[in-house]
Structures are given as structure tokens and as C-alpha cells.
Design a protein around this motif. Sequence first.
Motif, PDB file in Angstrom:
ATOM      1  N   GLN A   1      -3.598  -4.741  -1.215  1.00 15.86           N
ATOM      2  CA  GLN A   1      -2.274  -4.945  -0.639  1.00 15.86           C
ATOM      3  C   GLN A   1      -1.339  -3.748  -0.798  1.00 15.86           C
ATOM      4  O   GLN A   1      -1.480  -2.960  -1.728  1.00 15.86           O
ATOM      5  CB  GLN A   1      -1.636  -6.213  -1.220  1.00 15.86           C
ATOM      6  CG  GLN A   1      -2.161  -7.444  -0.484  1.00 15.86           C
ATOM      7  CD  GLN A   1      -2.345  -8.632  -1.400  1.00 15.86           C
ATOM      8  OE1 GLN A   1      -2.805  -8.488  -2.529  1.00 15.86           O
ATOM      9  NE2 GLN A   1      -1.991  -9.785  -0.904  1.00 15.86           N
ATOM     10  N   THR A   2      -0.393  -3.673   0.121  1.00 12.79           N
ATOM     11  CA  THR A   2       0.474  -2.508   0.281  1.00 12.79           C
ATOM     12  C   THR A   2       1.176  -2.087  -1.015  1.00 12.79           C
ATOM     13  O   THR A   2       1.023  -0.944  -1.462  1.00 12.79           O
ATOM     14  CB  THR A   2       1.541  -2.799   1.360  1.00 12.79           C
ATOM     15  OG1 THR A   2       0.875  -3.253   2.537  1.00 12.79           O
ATOM     16  CG2 THR A   2       2.371  -1.562   1.657  1.00 12.79           C
ATOM     17  N   VAL A   3       1.944  -2.983  -1.608  1.00 12.00           N
ATOM     18  CA  VAL A   3       2.795  -2.583  -2.727  1.00 12.00           C
ATOM     19  C   VAL A   3       1.967  -2.155  -3.934  1.00 12.00           C
ATOM     20  O   VAL A   3       2.215  -1.103  -4.537  1.00 12.00           O
ATOM     21  CB  VAL A   3       3.781  -3.717  -3.103  1.00 12.00           C
ATOM     22  CG1 VAL A   3       4.483  -3.409  -4.415  1.00 12.00           C
ATOM     23  CG2 VAL A   3       4.803  -3.903  -1.987  1.00 12.00           C
TER      24      VAL A   3
ATOM     25  N   SER B   1      -1.802  -0.392  11.269  1.00 16.40           N
ATOM     26  CA  SER B   1      -2.479  -1.548  11.868  1.00 16.40           C
ATOM     27  C   SER B   1      -2.215  -2.843  11.105  1.00 16.40           C
ATOM     28  O   SER B   1      -3.005  -3.774  11.165  1.00 16.40           O
ATOM     29  CB  SER B   1      -3.994  -1.305  11.905  1.00 16.40           C
ATOM     30  OG  SER B   1      -4.288  -0.194  12.718  1.00 16.40           O
ATOM     31  N   HIS B   2      -1.112  -2.887  10.367  1.00 16.19           N
ATOM     32  CA  HIS B   2      -0.802  -4.137   9.660  1.00 16.19           C
ATOM     33  C   HIS B   2      -0.649  -5.287  10.658  1.00 16.19           C
ATOM     34  O   HIS B   2      -0.201  -5.089  11.779  1.00 16.19           O
ATOM     35  CB  HIS B   2       0.497  -3.971   8.856  1.00 16.19           C
ATOM     36  CG  HIS B   2       0.320  -3.210   7.578  1.00 16.19           C
ATOM     37  ND1 HIS B   2       0.483  -1.857   7.500  1.00 16.19           N
ATOM     38  CD2 HIS B   2      -0.024  -3.623   6.327  1.00 16.19           C
ATOM     39  CE1 HIS B   2       0.265  -1.457   6.258  1.00 16.19           C
ATOM     40  NE2 HIS B   2      -0.056  -2.502   5.524  1.00 16.19           N
ATOM     41  N   VAL B   3      -0.997  -6.505  10.245  1.00 14.69           N
ATOM     42  CA  VAL B   3      -0.796  -7.670  11.127  1.00 14.69           C
ATOM     43  C   VAL B   3       0.684  -7.742  11.508  1.00 14.69           C
ATOM     44  O   VAL B   3       1.542  -7.416  10.688  1.00 14.69           O
ATOM     45  CB  VAL B   3      -1.229  -8.997  10.443  1.00 14.69           C
ATOM     46  CG1 VAL B   3      -2.734  -9.110  10.419  1.00 14.69           C
ATOM     47  CG2 VAL B   3      -0.608  -9.155   9.081  1.00 14.69           C
TER      48      VAL B   3
ATOM     49  N   SER C   1      -4.851   5.625   4.033  1.00 15.38           N
ATOM     50  CA  SER C   1      -4.185   4.347   4.220  1.00 15.38           C
ATOM     51  C   SER C   1      -4.094   3.606   2.898  1.00 15.38           C
ATOM     52  O   SER C   1      -4.809   3.905   1.941  1.00 15.38           O
ATOM     53  CB  SER C   1      -4.849   3.504   5.310  1.00 15.38           C
ATOM     54  OG  SER C   1      -6.076   3.023   4.879  1.00 15.38           O
ATOM     55  N   ASP C   2      -3.129   2.680   2.855  1.00 10.46           N
ATOM     56  CA  ASP C   2      -2.877   1.949   1.604  1.00 10.46           C
ATOM     57  C   ASP C   2      -4.023   0.996   1.284  1.00 10.46           C
ATOM     58  O   ASP C   2      -4.327   0.738   0.131  1.00 10.46           O
ATOM     59  CB  ASP C   2      -1.527   1.221   1.642  1.00 10.46           C
ATOM     60  CG  ASP C   2      -1.365   0.283   2.828  1.00 10.46           C
ATOM     61  OD1 ASP C   2      -2.183   0.337   3.769  1.00 10.46           O
ATOM     62  OD2 ASP C   2      -0.398  -0.503   2.831  1.00 10.46           O
ATOM     63  N   HIS C   3      -4.682   0.459   2.317  1.00 19.61           N
ATOM     64  CA  HIS C   3      -5.824  -0.439   2.117  1.00 19.61           C
ATOM     65  C   HIS C   3      -6.521  -0.601   3.451  1.00 19.61           C
ATOM     66  O   HIS C   3      -6.052  -0.099   4.467  1.00 19.61           O
ATOM     67  CB  HIS C   3      -5.365  -1.809   1.575  1.00 19.61           C
ATOM     68  CG  HIS C   3      -4.271  -2.410   2.394  1.00 19.61           C
ATOM     69  ND1 HIS C   3      -4.498  -2.994   3.617  1.00 19.61           N
ATOM     70  CD2 HIS C   3      -2.932  -2.460   2.197  1.00 19.61           C
ATOM     71  CE1 HIS C   3      -3.357  -3.401   4.125  1.00 19.61           C
ATOM     72  NE2 HIS C   3      -2.376  -3.078   3.299  1.00 19.61           N
ATOM     73  N   GLY C   4      -7.629  -1.336   3.443  1.00 15.42           N
ATOM     74  CA  GLY C   4      -8.347  -1.632   4.679  1.00 15.42           C
ATOM     75  C   GLY C   4      -8.028  -3.041   5.145  1.00 15.42           C
ATOM     76  O   GLY C   4      -7.014  -3.623   4.760  1.00 15.42           O
TER      77      GLY C   4
END
Length: 322
Positions: free
Chosen positions: A37-39, A143-145, A208-211
Motif C-alpha cells: 500500500q501507498t503510505v 494506475s491506482h483504482v 512505483s509504490d507497489h504493484g
Amino acid sequence: DHMGVYGYPRDNTPFETEAAENKDYTFFTHAYSSYTQTVQSLTYALTQKNQYNKIPLVDAYSIIDMARAAGFRTTWISNQSRFGIWDTPIGAIGSACDDQHWMNDYIGTGVQTKDYDSILVPQLQKVDPNNRRQLIVIHLMGSHVSYWDRYPHAGFYKYPLDQSKTRSKDQVMIDEYDNSVLYTDHVLSEIMNVAINHLHADEVMYFSDHGELVTQNPGHNADQFEFQMVHIPFWIYTSPEYQKKHPAEFAAMKRRKNWLFTNDMAYDTLMGSMGLTSVKYDPTCDFFSRKYDKDITNMMTMYGNIWLREDVKALGTNYKNQ
Ligand SMILES: [Zn+2]
């Protein structure tokens, strides 16, 4: 896992696919995020804290603190919210910058944007290229939802190629996600155009922060962990001048393109690139340092709870550290 440049069958990264052929760019093939997750991911990426040290997060310096202390001018350009509850710690890091451009003033619990990521490019154009000592952070929505809200349909609604066929719900999600990646690739081409031709940047690092696990119930929830959620793109551009000045670092970059990396080491890797190696710097976490000591035996994700070596299928045989 959904990028043409990394072997995905769809050519949804035309800019990056071409860049990967250029020696000024190095694409790393085995990069992971430290969390889904982002944070969580970004607080580790942007501060001294990482999965491999015991520094309490509250005591960890940020890359912005360190750059400013060393006399760098710092700029933060973001299309993610400064005040949404998911993003607040990241907002706090960005708020320490000399110059700030927050293009998204959404306050709340969702992930909403008014504007597509290309809105960030004119902000980058405003940065003074004559200052040769600066750090600029650009935080894309990417590409976040919800994927379909992330790209303008005009020009970027490429998939499905045959729009007359009925699609399953999973396939609709995949198509939307792949279109959002196609658009991000376009934004990256615009950013690199400004970075190279206007700013004459020495180095640009992208990760990127995550996949994402792209299915009908898409996402990156920690309690439904899949390795796809932590597979990330990671690449670096260096200028020919920078390569000449730092031949050892450049050679290490090329030699280590298939090595394992986790993005919580972005802080020390950036510190090394900026030449800030005397305090609050750990060379064992700098990807291009001779002292980098991370490999299959000790590397982790999910804040140290899952070994990267469990991702055997994706590791294949071409990863290599040491
Ligand atoms: Zn995120």
C-alpha cells in the motif's frame, strides 16, 4: 507484470520500450516494493527507515530533510492528495519542500483526482534549470483504482483492440488497467522530455509504490497478499555528463540490472547518487554502492514478513546478486 517493456505481451509502454534500448536508461528487472500500500511503501522509500534497519520511524530523516540540509533546492509536484487520510504522512514529507505544487486538493478517504497526471508536466517546466543542485519529487496518480478514471479515453482507450467482442468482467479490468499503463508511459515521455531538454537533469529515478493484482476485485490489500502486488517497475536515466563523472556508479547500474532491489532502499540509493554519503547514509542499502549487501538470503517484503525467495516463479533464473 502489465508493462510491455518488462515482457508483457501487450505493447502498452512504447516510450519505455524504446528508452530501454538507449544506454542512458537502465531498466531493473527484479524490483519489489516493501509493502502493498501507498503510505507504508512510500514512508519507507522516502526516509532512512527500511526493512533492514532498526531505526524507529519517528526518528528517521526523510530524503527531503537531508537534501535541504545539504543545500539542495527541493520541489514536490503531486497529483495525489495532501490531506486525504491515506496520504497524510506523505503529505508531511512533501510539505517540507522549498517549492510545492499540489494539484489535487481532495480531502477524504477515497483516491480521487480531478485531473490526469499530465497536469504535473507544466509544473516541472517552471523549475529553474540553472540551479544545478536540486531534488524534484513527482508523485503520479498512475494506475491506482479506479483505472478508468486515470486516463483520457481520447487517444488512450487502446484495449480491447476488437471492441465488438463481449468481455468478461476480469477482462474489462485488465483492459482498463493496461490503458492506464499506456497513459502513464505517455506522461513519463513528457516528463523525460522536460527533464532532459529543459532541466538537463543529471539523474531521474522512476519506481512505483507497489504493484496490483488486476482482477474483478482488484487491488493491493495486505491481507490477500500475492507477489504481483509487490512487483514494481524501476528504472534510472543518467545524463552522458553524469556517466562520465561517475563511471563506477554507472558501471554498477548496468552490471546490477538483474539484481534484487526493494524500494525501501530508494532513500540510501538516492543519497549515494546525490553524493550525500557522510551522515544518515547506509551504503549497504545503496543499490550502486560496493558495500550493498542485500541478496536472496536476506531480502524481504511486507515490512519484513515475507521473503523474496518465496517468489520463485517470478525470480526465474536470471536474477543475480553478487
Ligand atoms: Zn499506491
